[in-house]
Structure formats: structure tokens, C-alpha cells
Design an enzyme around this catalytic site. Structure first.
Site, PDB file in Angstrom:
ATOM      1  N   ASP A  32       0.854  -1.200   0.000  1.00 58.01           N
ATOM      2  CA  ASP A  32       0.000   0.000   0.000  1.00 58.01           C
ATOM      3  C   ASP A  32       0.883   1.241   0.000  1.00 58.01           C
ATOM      4  OD1 ASP A  32      -3.223   0.509   1.085  1.00 58.01           O
ATOM      5  OD2 ASP A  32      -1.836   2.181   0.981  1.00 58.01           O
ATOM      6  N   PHE A  80      -6.929  -4.389  -4.637  1.00 59.10           N
ATOM      7  CA  PHE A  80      -7.848  -3.321  -4.225  1.00 59.10           C
ATOM      8  C   PHE A  80      -7.296  -1.936  -4.559  1.00 59.10           C
ATOM      9  CE2 PHE A  80      -8.636  -6.688  -1.058  1.00 59.10           C
ATOM     10  CZ  PHE A  80     -10.014  -6.744  -1.022  1.00 59.10           C
ATOM     11  N   THR A  99      -2.751   5.536 -11.102  1.00 56.64           N
ATOM     12  CA  THR A  99      -2.848   4.344 -10.239  1.00 56.64           C
ATOM     13  C   THR A  99      -3.795   3.302 -10.830  1.00 56.64           C
ATOM     14  OG1 THR A  99      -2.192   5.331  -8.150  1.00 56.64           O
ATOM     15  CG2 THR A  99      -3.810   3.558  -8.026  1.00 56.64           C
ATOM     16  N   THR A 133     -15.907  -2.000  -9.747  1.00 54.40           N
ATOM     17  CA  THR A 133     -17.096  -1.284  -9.277  1.00 54.40           C
ATOM     18  C   THR A 133     -18.261  -1.371 -10.265  1.00 54.40           C
ATOM     19  OG1 THR A 133     -17.881   0.986  -8.939  1.00 54.40           O
ATOM     20  CG2 THR A 133     -15.945   0.774 -10.262  1.00 54.40           C
ATOM     21  N   ASP A 134     -19.471  -1.131  -9.761  1.00 51.69           N
ATOM     22  CA  ASP A 134     -20.643  -1.069 -10.646  1.00 51.69           C
ATOM     23  C   ASP A 134     -20.630   0.204 -11.497  1.00 51.69           C
ATOM     24  OD1 ASP A 134     -21.213   0.776  -8.620  1.00 51.69           O
ATOM     25  OD2 ASP A 134     -23.191  -0.036  -8.120  1.00 51.69           O
ATOM     26  N   GLU A 135     -19.808   1.180 -11.099  1.00 46.32           N
ATOM     27  CA  GLU A 135     -19.852   2.488 -11.786  1.00 46.32           C
ATOM     28  C   GLU A 135     -19.368   2.399 -13.238  1.00 46.32           C
ATOM     29  OE1 GLU A 135     -18.759   5.860  -9.428  1.00 46.32           O
ATOM     30  OE2 GLU A 135     -19.088   4.762  -7.561  1.00 46.32           O
ATOM     31  N   TYR A 159     -13.127   8.665 -12.531  1.00 44.95           N
ATOM     32  CA  TYR A 159     -12.939   7.464 -11.696  1.00 44.95           C
ATOM     33  C   TYR A 159     -13.449   6.222 -12.421  1.00 44.95           C
ATOM     34  CZ  TYR A 159     -14.148   3.883  -8.241  1.00 44.95           C
ATOM     35  OH  TYR A 159     -14.298   2.683  -7.581  1.00 44.95           O
ATOM     36  N   LYS A 163     -11.449   2.916 -13.888  1.00 40.77           N
ATOM     37  CA  LYS A 163     -11.714   1.549 -13.434  1.00 40.77           C
ATOM     38  C   LYS A 163     -12.143   0.674 -14.621  1.00 40.77           C
ATOM     39  CE  LYS A 163     -11.721  -0.003  -9.821  1.00 40.77           C
ATOM     40  NZ  LYS A 163     -10.649  -0.631  -8.966  1.00 40.77           N
ATOM     41  N   LYS A 198     -16.503   9.962   2.003  1.00 40.26           N
ATOM     42  CA  LYS A 198     -17.595   9.296   1.290  1.00 40.26           C
ATOM     43  C   LYS A 198     -18.898   9.544   2.039  1.00 40.26           C
ATOM     44  CE  LYS A 198     -14.791   7.275  -1.714  1.00 40.26           C
ATOM     45  NZ  LYS A 198     -14.145   5.994  -1.609  1.00 40.26           N
TER      46      LYS A 198
HETATM   47  P1  NAD Z   1      -9.788   3.462  -0.549  1.00 38.31           P
HETATM   48  O1  NAD Z   1      -9.589   4.741  -1.284  1.00 38.31           O
HETATM   49  O2  NAD Z   1     -10.355   3.503   0.828  1.00 38.31           O
HETATM   50  O3  NAD Z   1      -8.397   2.702  -0.426  1.00 38.31           O
HETATM   51  C1  NAD Z   1      -7.489   2.602  -1.490  1.00 38.31           C
HETATM   52  C2  NAD Z   1      -6.155   2.100  -0.945  1.00 38.31           C
HETATM   53  O4  NAD Z   1      -5.249   1.973  -2.049  1.00 38.31           O
HETATM   54  C3  NAD Z   1      -5.517   3.082   0.050  1.00 38.31           C
HETATM   55  O5  NAD Z   1      -5.021   2.357   1.159  1.00 38.31           O
HETATM   56  C4  NAD Z   1      -4.384   3.710  -0.742  1.00 38.31           C
HETATM   57  O6  NAD Z   1      -3.283   4.106   0.074  1.00 38.31           O
HETATM   58  C5  NAD Z   1      -4.016   2.584  -1.681  1.00 38.31           C
HETATM   59  N1  NAD Z   1      -3.357   3.067  -2.899  1.00 38.31           N
HETATM   60  C6  NAD Z   1      -3.760   4.093  -3.707  1.00 38.31           C
HETATM   61  N2  NAD Z   1      -2.889   4.237  -4.726  1.00 38.31           N
HETATM   62  C7  NAD Z   1      -1.950   3.272  -4.591  1.00 38.31           C
HETATM   63  C8  NAD Z   1      -0.807   2.897  -5.336  1.00 38.31           C
HETATM   64  N3  NAD Z   1      -0.449   3.565  -6.452  1.00 38.31           N
HETATM   65  N4  NAD Z   1      -0.054   1.858  -4.925  1.00 38.31           N
HETATM   66  C9  NAD Z   1      -0.397   1.182  -3.775  1.00 38.31           C
HETATM   67  N5  NAD Z   1      -1.463   1.497  -3.018  1.00 38.31           N
HETATM   68  C10 NAD Z   1      -2.237   2.526  -3.432  1.00 38.31           C
HETATM   69  O7  NAD Z   1     -10.658   2.539  -1.505  1.00 38.31           O
HETATM   70  P2  NAD Z   1     -11.745   1.455  -1.144  1.00 38.31           P
HETATM   71  O8  NAD Z   1     -13.052   2.129  -0.982  1.00 38.31           O
HETATM   72  O9  NAD Z   1     -11.226   0.563  -0.075  1.00 38.31           O
HETATM   73  O10 NAD Z   1     -11.813   0.649  -2.523  1.00 38.31           O
HETATM   74  C11 NAD Z   1     -10.946  -0.459  -2.754  1.00 38.31           C
HETATM   75  C12 NAD Z   1     -11.217  -1.007  -4.145  1.00 38.31           C
HETATM   76  O11 NAD Z   1     -12.581  -1.376  -4.265  1.00 38.31           O
HETATM   77  C13 NAD Z   1     -10.965   0.008  -5.258  1.00 38.31           C
HETATM   78  O12 NAD Z   1     -10.366  -0.664  -6.332  1.00 38.31           O
HETATM   79  C14 NAD Z   1     -12.352   0.512  -5.614  1.00 38.31           C
HETATM   80  O13 NAD Z   1     -12.412   0.919  -6.968  1.00 38.31           O
HETATM   81  C15 NAD Z   1     -13.183  -0.730  -5.373  1.00 38.31           C
HETATM   82  N6  NAD Z   1     -14.581  -0.494  -5.003  1.00 38.31           N
HETATM   83  C16 NAD Z   1     -14.907   0.372  -3.989  1.00 38.31           C
HETATM   84  C17 NAD Z   1     -16.243   0.556  -3.633  1.00 38.31           C
HETATM   85  C18 NAD Z   1     -16.643   1.469  -2.494  1.00 38.31           C
HETATM   86  O14 NAD Z   1     -17.851   1.716  -2.315  1.00 38.31           O
HETATM   87  N7  NAD Z   1     -15.729   1.983  -1.700  1.00 38.31           N
HETATM   88  C19 NAD Z   1     -17.250  -0.142  -4.330  1.00 38.31           C
HETATM   89  C20 NAD Z   1     -16.872  -1.021  -5.360  1.00 38.31           C
HETATM   90  C21 NAD Z   1     -15.535  -1.186  -5.671  1.00 38.31           C
HETATM   91  P1  TYD Z   2     -19.918   8.582  -2.629  1.00 41.73           P
HETATM   92  O1  TYD Z   2     -19.940   8.058  -1.224  1.00 41.73           O
HETATM   93  O2  TYD Z   2     -18.912   9.617  -2.992  1.00 41.73           O
HETATM   94  O3  TYD Z   2     -19.828   7.326  -3.598  1.00 41.73           O
HETATM   95  P2  TYD Z   2     -20.020   7.229  -5.222  1.00 41.73           P
HETATM   96  O4  TYD Z   2     -19.960   8.582  -5.801  1.00 41.73           O
HETATM   97  O5  TYD Z   2     -18.859   6.374  -5.596  1.00 41.73           O
HETATM   98  O6  TYD Z   2     -21.340   6.551  -5.425  1.00 41.73           O
HETATM   99  O7  TYD Z   2     -21.343   9.188  -2.944  1.00 41.73           O
HETATM  100  C1  TYD Z   2     -22.525   8.402  -2.832  1.00 41.73           C
HETATM  101  C2  TYD Z   2     -23.670   9.241  -3.325  1.00 41.73           C
HETATM  102  O8  TYD Z   2     -23.859  10.338  -2.409  1.00 41.73           O
HETATM  103  C3  TYD Z   2     -23.419   9.873  -4.691  1.00 41.73           C
HETATM  104  O9  TYD Z   2     -24.632   9.890  -5.414  1.00 41.73           O
HETATM  105  C4  TYD Z   2     -22.989  11.292  -4.356  1.00 41.73           C
HETATM  106  C5  TYD Z   2     -23.735  11.593  -3.071  1.00 41.73           C
HETATM  107  N1  TYD Z   2     -23.052  12.524  -2.131  1.00 41.73           N
HETATM  108  C6  TYD Z   2     -23.764  13.620  -1.616  1.00 41.73           C
HETATM  109  O10 TYD Z   2     -24.951  13.837  -1.937  1.00 41.73           O
HETATM  110  N2  TYD Z   2     -23.105  14.436  -0.746  1.00 41.73           N
HETATM  111  C7  TYD Z   2     -21.812  14.255  -0.382  1.00 41.73           C
HETATM  112  O11 TYD Z   2     -21.264  15.076   0.402  1.00 41.73           O
HETATM  113  C8  TYD Z   2     -21.110  13.120  -0.916  1.00 41.73           C
HETATM  114  C9  TYD Z   2     -19.685  12.860  -0.542  1.00 41.73           C
HETATM  115  C10 TYD Z   2     -21.785  12.281  -1.781  1.00 41.73           C
END
Ligand code: NAD
Ligand code: TYD
Length: 353
Positions: A32, A80, A99, A133-135, A159, A163, A198
Site C-alpha cells: 500500500d 484493491f 494508479t 465497481t458497478d460504476e 474514476y 476503473k 464518502k
Molecule cells: P480506498 O480509497 O479507501 O483505499 C485505497 C487504498 O489503495 C488506500 O489504502 C491507498 O493508500 C491505496 N493506494 C492508492 N494508490 C496506490 C498505489 N499507487 N499503490 C499502492 N497502493 C495505493 O478505496 P476502497 O473504498 O477501499 O476501494 C478499494 C477497491 O474497491 C478500489 O479498487 C475501488 O475501486 C473498489 N470499489 C470500492 C467501492 C466502495 O464503495 N468503496 C465499491 C466497489 C468497488
Molecule cells: P460517494 O460516497 O462519494 O460514492 P459514489 O460517488 O462512488 O457513489 O457518494 C454516494 C452518493 O452520495 C453519490 O450519489 C454522491 C452523493 N453525495 C452527496 O450527496 N453528498 C456528499 O457530500 C457526498 C460525498 C456524496
């Protein structure tokens, strides 16, 4: 022995902690970069777990990745590491391309070299699990059927575009080089250790601090929410039983508008931590400028994972959000630790009036 990338982030650290608990004795190499989103303190409880090897480094560093693979000889890579916040991708897209695309490419190249060097038995058992991700599928209209695995890729943010690119690379490395790749596309996660930029952790922390709860646009955008532990479980199941080269949609069967999510958090906080003046946290809700290019709706059809792998989520939104709120109430110290100067600066630039 597994190599996890991004294991100090939100989902990665939950995965590593659960993996260590479920497979005592398993060795975990955790690579990481510790960006603003990576917090070593998430892994504090592994301090006395000698088989957790934390490596502070970048997935774009091929020399380092080659060396780690040669040294530790993992049986799987669970990838991840990513830049993961849509709003940040609008401000600084270059970090996301670096990244999410170059980093994933580097990892695939190193993994392929390593996999080719293994003897037949180990080659057969090796897995590269790409977490996505679903995005990548873009935005759905209100009544459209949920995304299936064959839905066309229509990413709309820097983003999701980055992905989507990494998903295509993962697919191509399987198809062309035979690398045993599995891909998961998951909906919005929530739970312990999520960085408070988030929606869900931001709303919990702002509510407790008496600050406005920012809702973008009309708050009618729909997301499908999954408790992080259910996502970690899905990844373990796909790793164990997934079919090579396949992709699996993972989701929570919990579609909700953003406004409904925020209102439910307020109701639960009213019960768990009532305000001294007797008012509801809902009074802090504040509608703010919409996100550019904001996707209206995501929804996941998870029948494939259910049918072919026997996986389904255990938590409802109701049970998961209660656990999450209780966790944030009990981890005030973690919160103040991760909210560094960089975080405060982000809030100021992003939520300026
Ligand atoms: P996060 O941003 O909390 O964590 C990302 C981690 O990756 C961090 O610890 C960061 O230090 C590390 N990192 C970033 N760039 C790096 C690099 N160049 N080399 C090594 N480490 C690096 O993200 P998350 O929410 O835990 O998401 C993890 C994975 O799951 C991602 O690939 C994301 O696209 C995917 N994902 C997230 C969600 C969500 O809702 N959070 C949903 C679906 C998929
Ligand atoms: P987020 O947690 O950033 O996830 P993602 O954009 O990957 O879905 O946002 C979730 C939803 O909430 C998205 O529709 C954007 C909205 N949102 C707000 O309305 N206010 C906020 O301050 C943030 C961070 C997100």
C-alpha cells in the site's frame, strides 16, 4: 500466502483483518502506498500477527512488485489499490489514470511474469482477483433493469472510466496471456474504517459535529448499498470458487436514494445519540450544488453470484447501518487521527459555498 494491494484502505483493510481472523497462520503481504486514503492504523490489531507483512510502496513500481512476488511466492493477488473517490477524480483525474490504469497494468505484467515462472501445480492454482465497481456500467433510468455482467460499459466519471480501463486490461491479460483472472464489480460499500469523505461516514461525522449534511442536487440519485463485510465474503468466495476469466456482480439488494440514506442515518442517530436540544439531526440536512456528470442510478443484478457461487449478502441496510454508526460512535480517536490537514483542506475546497 496472498498478496493484497491497497490493504490499508477501507475495503482492503476490512478484507485483511477478516482474512487473518478466518485463516490463522495464513501469510498476507500487504502492498500500500499510504495515500491520504490509506491508514496504517486500520491494521493496528495485526501488530502481533507475525505473518502480516506490510510493504509501503506503489503498485506502479514494477521492480518492487517483481521482487515481492519472487520473495513471497503468493498463491493469489487480490487487487484493491486504487484512487476511489469520484469527486476527487473530477479535481485531479491524472492521479486516477496513473494508479488505476498504469498501476493495474504494471501489476498484471508482473503477475504474468511471476505466474509463468511457477511449476504446473502452482500455475494451476494461482489467482489474480481484480476488485472493481458497478460504476463502470454508467447510469440507469429509474425503471431500467439492474446491471447484469453483460451490460455495456458506459463510464461517466474519470474514476469510473479509469476503473473500466483496468477491467478491460484484466480481461485482456486473461484472454491473451492466460493469466487466471477473476473480476468482481461491486456496488457502494459502507462500514468500519471508511474514510470520512464518502457519503455515509461524512454524514455521520458531520451530524455529530453539528455541521451541515451536504446532499448533492435533489438527493434523488439511487445507489445500491452493501455492508463491507459482505463484500469481503464475496471476494473470498470468488477467489475459492470463481470461474477463470469471469466477472461477478456483487451488490446488497439495497437500492436507496441518497436522501433516504441520510434520513435513515439521522433517525438512527436521534435514537443512539439524541441531541441535547431535542431536535432531530435531519434539521442539519443541506442541499448543495450537484456533482458534475452525477450518475442518477446504479443497481446490481447479483443472480450470477447467487446461482453459480452460492453467495448472497447477509446484512440488510438497516442492520449494516446500525453496526456502522455504532462503530463510528466508538472510534472517535480513529476519526480524529485520519482527519489530517489534507482532509480539512479537501473539505474546504470541495464544499466551499
Ligand atoms: P480506498 O480509497 O479507501 O483505499 C485505497 C487504498 O489503495 C488506500 O489504502 C491507498 O493508500 C491505496 N493506494 C492508492 N494508490 C496506490 C498505489 N499507487 N499503490 C499502492 N497502493 C495505493 O478505496 P476502497 O473504498 O477501499 O476501494 C478499494 C477497491 O474497491 C478500489 O479498487 C475501488 O475501486 C473498489 N470499489 C470500492 C467501492 C466502495 O464503495 N468503496 C465499491 C466497489 C468497488
Ligand atoms: P460517494 O460516497 O462519494 O460514492 P459514489 O460517488 O462512488 O457513489 O457518494 C454516494 C452518493 O452520495 C453519490 O450519489 C454522491 C452523493 N453525495 C452527496 O450527496 N453528498 C456528499 O457530500 C457526498 C460525498 C456524496
Amino acid at each position: 500466502m496472498i498478496l493484497v494491494t491497497g490493504g490499508a484502505g477501507f475495503i482492503g483493510s476490512n478484507f485483511v483483518l477478516e482474512y487473518a481472523a478466518l485463516h490463522p497462520g495464513a501469510a498476507i503481504v500487504n502492498l500500500d502506498k499510504l495515500t491520504y486514503a490509506g491508514n496504517f492504523s486500520n491494521l493496528e490489531s495485526l501488530r502481533n500477527y507475525p505473518k502480516h507483512h506490510f510493504v509501503h510502496g506503489d503498485i506502479c513500481d514494477a521492480t518492487l512488485v517483481d521482487q515481492l512476488l519472487a520473495q513471497y511466492q503468493p498463491e493469489a493477488i487480490v487487487h484493491f489499490a486504487a484512487e476511489s473517490h469520484v469527486d476527487r477524480s473530477i479535481h485531479t483525474p491524472g492521479d486516477f489514470l496513473q494508479t488505476n490504469i498504469v498501476g493495474s497494468f504494471t501489476l498484471l505484467q508482473c503477475a504474468t511474469r511471476y505466474w509463468n515462472s511457477l511449476d504446473e501445480g502452482r500455475r494451476t492454482n494461482f489467482r489474480f482477483l481484480h476488485v472493481s465497481t458497478d460504476e463502470v456500467f454508467g447510469s440507469l433510468s429509474r425503471d431500467a433493469p439492474a446491471f447484469t455482467e453483460t451490460h455495456p460499459y458506459e463510464p461517466n466519471s474519470p474514476y469510473s472510466a479509469s476503473k473500466a480501463a483496468s477491467d478491460h486490461l484484466a480481461r485482456a491479460w486473461h484472454h491473451t496471456y492466460g493469466l487466471p483472472v477473476l473480476t468482481t464489480n461491486c456496488s457502494n460499500n459502507y462500514g468500519p474504517y471508511q474514510f470520512p469523505e464518502k457519503l455515509i461516514p461524512l454524514v455521520i461525522t458531520h451530524a455529530l459535529e453539528g455541521r451541515p449534511l451536504p446532499i448533492y442536487g435533489d438527493g434523488q440519485q439511487v445507489r445500491d448499498w452493501l455492508y463491507v463485510s459482505d463484500h469481503c465474503d464475496a471476494i473470498r468466495v470468488v477467489l475459492a470458487r470463481g470461474h477463470l476469466g469471469e466477472t461477478y456482480n456483487i451488490g446488497g439488494n439495497a437500492e436507496m436514494t441518497n436522501l433516504a440514506v441520510v434520513e435513515q442515518i439521522c433517525t438512527m442517530l436521534d435514537e443512539l445519540r439524541p441531541k441535547a436540544d431535542g431536535s432531530s439531526y435531519r434539521s442539519q440536512i443541506s442541499f448543495v450544488r450537484d456533482r458534475p456528470g452525477h450518475d442518477r442510478r446504479y443497481a446490481m443484478n447479483i443472480e450470477k453470484a447467487k446461482r453459480s457461487l452460492g453467495w448472497q449478502p447477509r446484512e440488510s441496510f438497516e442492520s449494516g447501518i446500525r453496526k456502522t454508526i455504532l462503530w463510528y460512535l466508538e472510534h472517535a480517536q480513529w476519526l480524529s487521527q485520519v482527519r489530517s490537514g489534507e482532509y480539512l483542506q479537501w473539505l474546504q475546497t470541495h464544499y466551499r459555498p
